[in-house]
Write an enzyme that holds these catalytic residues in place. Structure first.
Site, mmCIF file in Angstrom:
data_model
loop_
_atom_site.group_PDB
_atom_site.id
_atom_site.type_symbol
_atom_site.label_atom_id
_atom_site.label_comp_id
_atom_site.label_asym_id
_atom_site.label_seq_id
_atom_site.Cartn_x
_atom_site.Cartn_y
_atom_site.Cartn_z
ATOM 1 N N LYS A 33 -31.447 -3.410 -54.123
ATOM 2 C CA LYS A 33 -30.103 -2.887 -54.397
ATOM 3 C C LYS A 33 -29.011 -3.841 -53.938
ATOM 4 O O LYS A 33 -28.082 -4.119 -54.676
ATOM 5 C CB LYS A 33 -29.884 -1.527 -53.710
ATOM 6 C CG LYS A 33 -30.728 -0.397 -54.270
ATOM 7 C CD LYS A 33 -30.288 0.949 -53.719
ATOM 8 C CE LYS A 33 -30.390 1.052 -52.202
ATOM 9 N NZ LYS A 33 -31.751 0.939 -51.663
ATOM 10 N N ARG B 124 -26.856 9.652 -50.713
ATOM 11 C CA ARG B 124 -28.277 9.599 -50.397
ATOM 12 C C ARG B 124 -28.869 10.988 -50.201
ATOM 13 O O ARG B 124 -30.076 11.119 -50.002
ATOM 14 C CB ARG B 124 -28.472 8.836 -49.089
ATOM 15 C CG ARG B 124 -28.895 7.411 -49.253
ATOM 16 C CD ARG B 124 -29.056 6.827 -47.857
ATOM 17 N NE ARG B 124 -29.988 5.742 -47.849
ATOM 18 C CZ ARG B 124 -29.620 4.458 -47.867
ATOM 19 N NH1 ARG B 124 -28.369 4.112 -47.934
ATOM 20 N NH2 ARG B 124 -30.539 3.527 -47.828
ATOM 21 N N ARG C 138 -38.680 -9.714 -45.427
ATOM 22 C CA ARG C 138 -37.277 -9.801 -45.005
ATOM 23 C C ARG C 138 -37.169 -9.720 -43.479
ATOM 24 O O ARG C 138 -36.293 -10.343 -42.882
ATOM 25 C CB ARG C 138 -36.469 -8.667 -45.649
ATOM 26 C CG ARG C 138 -34.995 -8.734 -45.318
ATOM 27 C CD ARG C 138 -34.192 -7.717 -46.103
ATOM 28 N NE ARG C 138 -34.350 -6.368 -45.581
ATOM 29 C CZ ARG C 138 -33.808 -5.286 -46.126
ATOM 30 N NH1 ARG C 138 -33.106 -5.387 -47.235
ATOM 31 N NH2 ARG C 138 -33.979 -4.101 -45.595
ATOM 32 N N ARG D 256 -33.743 -7.669 -39.101
ATOM 33 C CA ARG D 256 -33.115 -6.343 -39.075
ATOM 34 C C ARG D 256 -33.948 -5.408 -38.221
ATOM 35 O O ARG D 256 -35.157 -5.320 -38.371
ATOM 36 C CB ARG D 256 -33.013 -5.792 -40.511
ATOM 37 C CG ARG D 256 -31.607 -5.823 -41.047
ATOM 38 C CD ARG D 256 -31.551 -5.373 -42.472
ATOM 39 N NE ARG D 256 -31.882 -3.953 -42.656
ATOM 40 C CZ ARG D 256 -31.583 -3.287 -43.770
ATOM 41 N NH1 ARG D 256 -30.960 -3.900 -44.764
ATOM 42 N NH2 ARG D 256 -31.924 -2.021 -43.899
ATOM 43 N N ARG E 50 -38.499 5.140 -43.453
ATOM 44 C CA ARG E 50 -37.393 5.041 -44.411
ATOM 45 C C ARG E 50 -37.854 5.426 -45.812
ATOM 46 O O ARG E 50 -37.124 6.081 -46.555
ATOM 47 C CB ARG E 50 -36.822 3.620 -44.404
ATOM 48 C CG ARG E 50 -35.921 3.370 -43.197
ATOM 49 C CD ARG E 50 -35.763 1.899 -42.881
ATOM 50 N NE ARG E 50 -35.155 1.137 -43.925
ATOM 51 C CZ ARG E 50 -35.337 -0.177 -44.105
ATOM 52 N NH1 ARG E 50 -36.136 -0.855 -43.295
ATOM 53 N NH2 ARG E 50 -34.732 -0.792 -45.074
HETATM 54 P P1 ADP Z 1 -32.176 0.389 -47.137
HETATM 55 O O1 ADP Z 1 -31.736 0.976 -48.461
HETATM 56 O O2 ADP Z 1 -32.914 -0.897 -47.298
HETATM 57 O O3 ADP Z 1 -32.877 1.362 -46.245
HETATM 58 P P2 ADP Z 1 -29.411 0.263 -46.229
HETATM 59 O O4 ADP Z 1 -28.772 -0.984 -45.718
HETATM 60 O O5 ADP Z 1 -28.862 0.826 -47.490
HETATM 61 O O6 ADP Z 1 -30.938 -0.076 -46.323
HETATM 62 O O7 ADP Z 1 -29.315 1.406 -45.108
HETATM 63 C C1 ADP Z 1 -29.781 1.196 -43.805
HETATM 64 C C2 ADP Z 1 -29.626 2.484 -42.970
HETATM 65 O O8 ADP Z 1 -28.235 2.886 -42.931
HETATM 66 C C3 ADP Z 1 -30.342 3.713 -43.508
HETATM 67 O O9 ADP Z 1 -31.708 3.741 -43.158
HETATM 68 C C4 ADP Z 1 -29.519 4.831 -42.818
HETATM 69 O O10 ADP Z 1 -29.859 4.982 -41.465
HETATM 70 C C5 ADP Z 1 -28.103 4.301 -42.873
HETATM 71 N N1 ADP Z 1 -27.398 4.772 -44.089
HETATM 72 C C6 ADP Z 1 -26.958 3.995 -45.117
HETATM 73 N N2 ADP Z 1 -26.365 4.753 -46.064
HETATM 74 C C7 ADP Z 1 -26.443 6.053 -45.646
HETATM 75 C C8 ADP Z 1 -26.039 7.311 -46.177
HETATM 76 N N3 ADP Z 1 -25.431 7.408 -47.358
HETATM 77 N N4 ADP Z 1 -26.292 8.431 -45.450
HETATM 78 C C9 ADP Z 1 -26.888 8.371 -44.272
HETATM 79 N N5 ADP Z 1 -27.316 7.221 -43.714
HETATM 80 C C10 ADP Z 1 -27.104 6.062 -44.375
#
Ligand code: ADP
Length: 189
Positions: free
Chosen positions: A11, A86, A125, A131, A142
């Site tokens: 993404k 989400r 990654r 990370r 996740r």
């Molecule tokens: P990925 O999609 O690879 O898990 P992201 O960078 O999009 O990584 O998100 C990392 C973390 O940030 C998520 O696991 C969550 O803890 C938090 N996060 C991101 N967006 C949201 C959201 N819309 N609602 C709740 N938590 C979020």
């Protein structure tokens, strides 16, 4: 537009490319949380304890942050949301934010990838970007949280006639071209 897809589907990479081609800002909730966590702001401290475990940050924190970001001038002509909504409750929250500004979603793009492929990508990654949430147990969590809480949003947006699916497996450029072809009916690409 909204971008959906499991962790590791690509993404972030594709969001940057779509943003450039369509001249709209890519707004990534994960990036905003990480920037705050490394700057040790109050928001960052709150978010980090959830992110490091692979759990979602509470809606009260996330919704307020997105609302503020969407109010910025650069989002007035359109935007791409990466990582929001989400949860079903975030979908309703976004509906309310858009209704207030008189905007509506044009399209929801889901980038698909199977669990085996995304785990391999995220572990790779982990060695490159360090990370905190890219360890195997946290990656598995996740993916579980995604399957439970976010995957159902694809059919929700599908029932609104907004969903477009693109296969995220393959070369990065190839996936970008697939996306641009799929988006062509919705935007001047
Ligand atoms: P990925 O999609 O690879 O898990 P992201 O960078 O999009 O990584 O998100 C990392 C973390 O940030 C998520 O696991 C969550 O803890 C938090 N996060 C991101 N967006 C949201 C959201 N819309 N609602 C709740 N938590 C979020």
């Amino acid at each position: 537009m909204v971008l959906l897809g499991p962790p590791g589907a690509g993404k972030g990479t594709q969001a940057a490319r779509i943003s450039e081609r369509l001249s709209i800002p890519a707004i990534s909730t994960g990036d905003i949380f990480r920037a705050n966590a490394s700057g040790a702001t109050e928001l960052g401290k709150q978010a980090k304890q959830y992110m490091d475990k692979g759990e979602y940050v509470p809606d009260s924190v996330t919704n307020a942050m997105v609302k503020e970001r969407l109010a910025a001038a650069d989002a007035a002509q359109g935007f791409l949301l990466d990582g929001y909504p989400r949860t079903e409750s975030q979908v309703h929250e976004l509906d309310a934010m858009l209704a207030e500004t008189g905007l509506a979603l044009d399209v929801v793009l889901e980038i698909t990838a199977d669990a085996e492929a995304v785990v391999a990508r995220l572990l790779k990654r982990a060695t490159e970007q360090n990370r905190a949430d890219d360890t195997e147990p946290v990656i598995r969590r996740r993916l579980e949280v995604y399957a439970e809480q976010t995957e159902p949003l694809a059919s929700l947006y599908g029932s609104r006639g907004l969903l477009v699916r693109v296969d995220g497996i393959g070369d990065v450029d190839e996936v970008t071209e697939r996306i641009m072809t799929a988006l062509a009916p919705y935007a001047a690409v």
